[in-house]
Every structure is written in C-alpha cells, then in structure tokens.
Design a protein around this motif. Structure first.
Motif, short mmCIF file in Angstrom:
data_model
loop_
_atom_site.label_atom_id
_atom_site.label_comp_id
_atom_site.label_asym_id
_atom_site.label_seq_id
_atom_site.Cartn_x
_atom_site.Cartn_y
_atom_site.Cartn_z
N MET A 69 0.85 -1.20 0.00
CA MET A 69 0.00 0.00 0.00
C MET A 69 0.88 1.24 0.00
N ASN A 70 0.51 2.24 -0.77
CA ASN A 70 1.34 3.44 -0.91
C ASN A 70 0.90 4.49 0.10
N TYR A 71 1.57 4.54 1.25
CA TYR A 71 1.25 5.50 2.29
C TYR A 71 1.97 6.82 2.02
N ARG A 72 1.30 7.90 2.37
CA ARG A 72 1.96 9.20 2.46
C ARG A 72 1.67 9.72 3.86
N LEU A 73 2.60 9.47 4.74
CA LEU A 73 2.42 9.78 6.15
C LEU A 73 3.51 10.73 6.62
N LEU A 74 3.12 11.72 7.40
CA LEU A 74 4.08 12.67 7.97
C LEU A 74 3.87 12.70 9.48
N GLY A 75 4.89 12.26 10.23
CA GLY A 75 4.86 12.36 11.69
C GLY A 75 5.61 13.59 12.14
N ILE A 76 4.99 14.38 13.03
CA ILE A 76 5.60 15.62 13.52
C ILE A 76 5.55 15.61 15.04
N ASP A 77 6.70 15.70 15.68
CA ASP A 77 6.79 15.76 17.14
C ASP A 77 7.37 17.10 17.54
N THR A 78 6.57 17.90 18.24
CA THR A 78 7.03 19.20 18.71
C THR A 78 7.61 19.04 20.10
N GLY A 79 8.90 19.21 20.24
CA GLY A 79 9.56 19.13 21.53
C GLY A 79 9.94 20.50 22.06
N GLY A 80 10.52 20.52 23.25
CA GLY A 80 10.89 21.80 23.85
C GLY A 80 12.04 22.47 23.14
N THR A 81 12.90 21.70 22.46
CA THR A 81 14.05 22.28 21.77
C THR A 81 13.94 22.12 20.26
N PHE A 82 13.59 20.91 19.81
CA PHE A 82 13.50 20.64 18.37
C PHE A 82 12.10 20.17 18.00
N THR A 83 11.73 20.44 16.76
CA THR A 83 10.54 19.85 16.15
C THR A 83 11.02 18.84 15.11
N ASP A 84 10.56 17.59 15.26
CA ASP A 84 11.06 16.48 14.45
C ASP A 84 10.04 16.08 13.39
N PHE A 85 10.56 15.66 12.22
CA PHE A 85 9.72 15.26 11.10
C PHE A 85 10.17 13.90 10.57
N VAL A 86 9.22 13.02 10.32
CA VAL A 86 9.47 11.77 9.60
C VAL A 86 8.41 11.66 8.52
N PHE A 87 8.84 11.62 7.26
CA PHE A 87 7.90 11.58 6.13
C PHE A 87 8.10 10.29 5.37
N LEU A 88 7.00 9.53 5.26
CA LEU A 88 7.03 8.27 4.52
C LEU A 88 6.17 8.42 3.28
N ASP A 89 6.81 8.31 2.11
CA ASP A 89 6.12 8.39 0.82
C ASP A 89 6.34 7.06 0.10
N GLY A 90 5.37 6.15 0.25
CA GLY A 90 5.57 4.81 -0.30
C GLY A 90 6.66 4.09 0.48
N ASP A 91 7.74 3.74 -0.18
CA ASP A 91 8.87 3.07 0.48
C ASP A 91 9.99 4.03 0.83
N THR A 92 9.81 5.32 0.52
CA THR A 92 10.86 6.30 0.77
C THR A 92 10.59 7.03 2.08
N LEU A 93 11.57 7.00 2.98
CA LEU A 93 11.43 7.65 4.28
C LEU A 93 12.47 8.76 4.40
N ARG A 94 12.01 9.95 4.79
CA ARG A 94 12.91 11.09 4.99
C ARG A 94 12.70 11.65 6.39
N ILE A 95 13.78 12.18 6.96
CA ILE A 95 13.71 12.75 8.31
C ILE A 95 14.29 14.15 8.31
N HIS A 96 13.88 14.94 9.31
CA HIS A 96 14.33 16.33 9.37
C HIS A 96 14.10 16.86 10.78
N LYS A 97 14.85 17.90 11.14
CA LYS A 97 14.69 18.59 12.42
C LYS A 97 14.78 20.10 12.18
#
Length: 654
Positions: free
Chosen positions: A1-29
């Motif tokens: 199944m082709n998911y397009r999911l974006l997880g966002i965690d807002t922390g006290g210092t950093f805001t974190d991102f995990v993006f899954l587009d199908g089988d490709t996963l990217r991360i960012h802060k």
C-alpha cells in the motif's frame, strides 16, 4: 500500500519530522518555536518540500502540557454540587514536605470565585437527592455572565451513574463556551480525580482546539490526526474536544516507536530512555506499552489512561550551576530552544549537558546538530570556565565530566523508579536510548543498572515522530460499576463492554474505521472490599478474573486476603489497524573515513563513523562514535555494537 504519512513531534528544543512516501522515508529537524509551534512545523515542511495532497499528518503536540505546567490555560469556571466547591482546593490533603511546619502555599487550581455550586445531586445508587431546578440554572447564568469565563467544567457527584443533570446544565449554557462534562471526560468514581481531570480538559481545551483548528487549515488538504497520551491516534477535531488526552502526546509517540523497533528485532522487554533537549522520559515495555490511570502532570492527578512513564528535568539543554554550598547541580532548568546551549551559537552563555558532551569529545566537534547546525566548541568550553573556578577544578573537561556524571545519576535514578522500585530487575531488559541526546549516555546508564544489552534505534533522534506513523487509531474508555464481583453476572459486564464499544466505535467511524476492523481489549479494575487501590486484569470471565486478581495481588503485595472482591471499573481499549511499515536504512552507503575525536580520559583518538558506513552484522568494538543526521551514539571502551538489517544498533557489554 502506498502511504503518504508525515509524523511531527514538537519538543521543547526541536521539532522532528518523519515523512514516509511509499517506500521512501525522509527525516528532518528544525528548532522549535514555543510561542507559535505551527511556525516550526510549516518551516520544516517547506524545507523538506513535502506535497501534502493525499497525505495524513500525525502530530504530537506540547500545547496542552505547556499550558498546564506554565499555568497559562483558559479562564475556567467549575460547576459542582452544593457543599463541594472546595473539593479541588482540598484535594487529597497530601503534602509535598510532610514535616515542614511552614510549607509554601500553592494557589488552588480554580480560584474560589470561579467555583460555582448548584443543585442536581445524586446518591451513590443514582437516586436524586436534590433536584436541578430552573432557578439553579438562572443563578448559574447570572454568575457566568459576571465571570465571563472561556470554558466551563461540570463535575456533579455520582454523574457516572446518571449524566442527565450534567447534560442539562451543559445544554443551557451560552454558545461560544468550551464545555467539559465529567460524565464524558471520566465516567469513574473519586470526585477529586474526576473533577481535576474534567477541569484540566476545560482549562486547556480552548487552546488546543484553537491550535489544532489553525494547524488543520495550514496543512490542508492533508488530514490531521493527533497522538493521544494512551499511544493511540485520533482525528484532530475530536482531539480538540478531549484535550486532556494530549498531555503526554509526544512521549507516547516515543514509546510507540521503541516498541515498533523492538518487535522488528525480537526485543520485547525494554527499558526506554528518551533524552531530549529539555527533559528525559523513562518507561518500561514488557511486550505491550503499559498504561496508567493514575498519572500526574505537574501537581495534578490525571485520571484518563496515559502511558506509564516517569519524567525528570534532565536533557541536553539542562543547565549546570554551583549552589550556595559549593555543590554542582544539573537541571531542572533548561536553556530550551532559545537561546539554547552555548554551543548552539544562538546567544546562550550558561553551561549545559550538551556543552559538556561536546567538551568531553562524546559529541564530535564536526557534528551538525539536527543535520544542519554547526556547533561552537569554543563557546561550550568558555561556558564552563565559571564553574571551573567555582569548583576549583583543573580543566573545563573535569567540569564537563562532573556535569555528565550528575546528569547520568539523575537519569539512572529515574530508571530505577520504574524498575527496581517496582520489584523489576532491570538486568532482564534491554535499554533503549533515543531522543537526540540519548545515545551519548546509554552505555554509562546501562553500566549503572548492570544491564548488558542496549539498543540504539535507527532514526533515534526522531523516534517519537516515527512512532506516530506506526501508532494505531483507537480509544481507551471506562465506566465505574462499583459492585461485588460475586453479585455480578457475566452478561452484566458484557453489557457495559458493549455500551463502551458503541461509544468508541461511533467516534472511530468518524475517522472512516469500520467496527469490524476494531480490536477490543476489555479489562476490569478489581480490589478487595475496603481497599482504595485497584489492580487491572483482562476480562476473560468471572472466575478467571477473580483468579488472576488474586495472583496479581499476591505478586504485588506478597499476600492474598480472605475478603470479597469488588469490581470498580470496566475498561475497554479499542485499536484499529496501524500502518504496516518496513523500516530500512536511509542514505547511500558511505566509507568509514578517517575522522577522530579526542575523548577525555581515553588515551587514543576515538574513531567517528557515519552510521551509513556500517555493514550488517559487522561487530564494532568501542570506543567509537557513531553519527547520523539526527543523533550521536558514544560506544564506551568496554562495549561493542552491531548493526541490524533495519539499521538499528545492538550494543552488548564486552
């Protein structure tokens, strides 16, 4: 199944991102923007160039938590029965300092003038003792028009027996008020805990509802869901109404991620250790994520189910100082996101744990914080100079060593609280370190607890955001029954479970989840007659419930009692299917390189290896430093690590 999911965690210092587009996963802060969390979220999405169409965003928010801890919630009126207006002020009469004859007074949760009393009182059997009259409603309207609150919390005695009086009051209130009824928020006994939880829901509700509404518009056309404190996700619209369920939103994502990574490696008995910039959260996973209905936020008990964890003010940004007696202290004050530790180069001057790790060499000078921010080694070293003089130590490195040792002891003690102090041997568990700073402390903490196995998950620096992608939509519901188990019939309990399922499935249907796809986990809160505390057992029939309760009681308290067993609450956990993700190492394989770090008290320079240079099943002895875009792992001299196919690192004591 082709998911397009974006997880966002807002922390006290950093805001974190995990993006899954199908089988490709990217991360960012990105650096968090505490006054306007959505600014950091939008900045991260722009920098990642994410197309939100046909996407689902799952967000872990600190808006509710910060509002409670900082005392910046909505102007809230509290409505209860006559004679009970002081319940939230009196509480359980528990004192922080038992033997202090002049304790510092703390303000009541609700000012006296905002505690309104009215009719509509029930008895313990649900019979009406005092009716709710039209005159009562008129008087409430007059008081509310004078007070002009933003929200109203309604908590009538025994409303879990019959919610009609609470509903009548709620229906009569003017439009535009955020209204929270205890019969909807927490249909359980104990009027103080139920009242505080209902008040907290009303206190933070308008802020959370407004924030999620704004964020939902900004992220449109993506569908926005929110992580709940129980480890389930919920559509943003419903989450705004149930704001008290978001108080551990981000940390719950971390546990979801740790459990997911652990299961992929066959590791189901985990001690988790999430060290961020501001705080550290520790918990225990024994196959499943443990929930509690007696958690706390700040000074307040929270009766709704939430992940069972212990939080301390020790993180990468924790500030070190010397007290009046000349002792070195670390935390709980934090440099936060602004100005941050001195090494961030954003104006911070006070020494922090991150500065200490940089000076010790556990954090390489070449590291890019969050994958893009260079570190200022000289600023970190200078920040320790004042402490060096005050402590009379020979070098900034000696100061840094002291800071890290104290921070480690704080965190080791927190791990003992959720293991040793509960009769659990931590040596039988694998220590899982995540959060941006966790990997630099994992070996020292494992040594403190006698643990010989540890795990540094792939994407450890953004594991909470990753956990939001694998968390199931769901609900945790409860209903007080309050009868002797011997007086119950199995059909009676099944009837309560059916009503709870109807409520939960109706909410989940609004998220497009069919009832047939929902997994049910019914359970009972039981105790011996006269006891104040309950034990939770699975519902698998009356005799089985009684037998399991007695076994649990003997295991926890060391004995059984010849007393009748009482059924207090029926609980029902509902889980919908979660996305089935396969996590693989990201980035192109790289060569080891020849970078090294000078580590204090290690004779030879320590190699610094990119995580992408490690090969599956390649055993790497310490000392060595493993880096990636969002975290750093320091493998101590008497430890070794081995990468798994998923990219996670298994650490073992040599």
């Amino acid at each position: 199944m082709n998911y397009r999911l974006l997880g966002i965690d807002t922390g006290g210092t950093f805001t974190d991102f995990v993006f899954l587009d199908g089988d490709t996963l990217r991360i960012h802060k990105v650096i968090s923007t505490p006054e306007a969390p959505e600014e950091a979220i939008l900045k991260g999405i722009r920098e990642m160039a994410i197309e939100l169409r046909d996407s689902r965003v799952i967000h872990g928010s600190t808006v509710a938590t910060n509002a409670v801890l900082e005392g910046k919630g909505a102007r809230t009126a509290y409505i209860t029965n006559r004679g009970l207006g002081d319940v939230l002020t009196i509480g359980r009469q528990a004192r922080r300092e038992l033997y202090n004859l002049q304790p510092q007074k703390t303000p009541p949760p609700v000012p006296k003038e905002f505690c309104l009393e009215t009719g509509g009182r029930l008895g313990a059997d649900g019979e009406v003792i005092e009716p709710l009259t039209d005159a009562d409603l008129e008087e409430l309207h007059e008081r509310l028009s004078e007070l002009k609150p933003q929200s109203v919390a309604i908590n009538l005695l025994f409303s879990y027996r019959d919610a009609s009086f609470e509903r009548r009051i709620a229906d009569s209130l003017p439009e535009g008020l955020f209204v929270s009824c205890s019969s909807s928020v927490l249909a359980e006994q104990k009027e103080y805990e139920r009242g505080i939880t209902t008040w907290l829901n009303a206190y933070v509700g308008p802020l959370v509802q407004g924030y999620l509404a704004r964020l939902g518009k900004m992220l449109a056309p993506a569908r926005l869901s929110v992580m709940r404190s129980s480890g389930n996700t919920c559509a943003a619209g419903q989450a705004g109404e149930d704001a008290v369920h978001l108080l551990l939103s981000g940390p719950a994502g971390g546990l979801s991620g740790a459990r997911f990574i652990g299961k992929t490696l066959g590791e189901e008995h985990l001690l988790t250790f999430d060290m961020g910039g501001t705080s550290t959260d520790v918990s225990l996973i024994d196959g499943e994520i443990a929930l509690t209905s007696s958690g706390r936020i700040g000074n307040y008990p929270v009766g709704v189910p939430m992940v069972n964890m212990h939080t301390i003010g020790a993180g990468g940004g924790s500030i070190a100082r010397v007290d009046a007696g000349g002792a070195l202290l670390v935390g709980p004050q934090s440099a936060g996101a602004v100005p941050g530790p001195a090494c961030y180069g954003r104006g911070g001057r006070e020494p922090t744990v991150t500065d200490a790790n940089l000076v010790l060499g556990h954090l390489p000078r070449s590291a890019l914080l969050g994958g893009s921010m260079p570190l200022d080694y000289n600023a970190a070293r200078e920040s320790l100079a004042g402490l060096q003089d005050a402590l009379g130590l020979e070098s900034p490195e000696a100061v840094a060593e002291g800071i890290v040792r104290i921070a480690n002891e704080h965190m080791a003690q927190a791990l003992r609280v959720i293991s040793v102090q509960r009769g659990i041997d931590p040596r039988e568990f694998t220590l899982v370190a995540f959060g941006g700073a966790g990997g630099m402390h994992v070996c020292a903490l494992a040594d403190s607890l006698g643990i010989r196995r540890a795990l540094a998950p792939i994407h450890a620096g953004v594991l909470s955001a990753l956990g939001m992608l694998v968390a199931p939509p769901g609900r945790q519901l409860s209903q007080t029954v309050g009868v002797l188990l011997e007086d119950c019939r199995g059909e009676d309990i099944e009837g309560v479970v059916a009503k709870l399922f109807e409520t939960g499935s109706r909410e989940l249907a609004q998220e497009g989840i069919e009832p047939d796809a929902i997994t049910q986990k019914p359970s009972l809160d039981l105790c011996y007659t006269g006891q104040s505390f309950t034990l939770n057992v699975p519902w698998e029939g009356l005799e089985k419930a009684r037998e399991v309760f007695q076994e649990q009681h003997e295991s926890v308290f060391g004995h059984r009692l010849e007393l009748p067993v009482e059924l207090i609450n029926v609980r029902l956990g509902l889980d919908a299917p979660a996305p089935e993700l396969q996590i693989h190492p990201t980035g192109e394989p790289s060569e080891p390189g020849d970078e090294e770090s000078e580590v204090y008290r290690v004779a030879e320079p320590v190699p610094v290896r990119p995580r992408t240079s490690l090969r599956h099943s390649q055993s790497l002895p310490g000392p060595v430093i493993i880096t990636d875009a969002v975290s750093t792992l320091y493998v101590a001299p008497d430890w070794q690590c081995r990468p798994d196919r998923s990219g996670s690192l298994l650490l073992t004591k040599r």
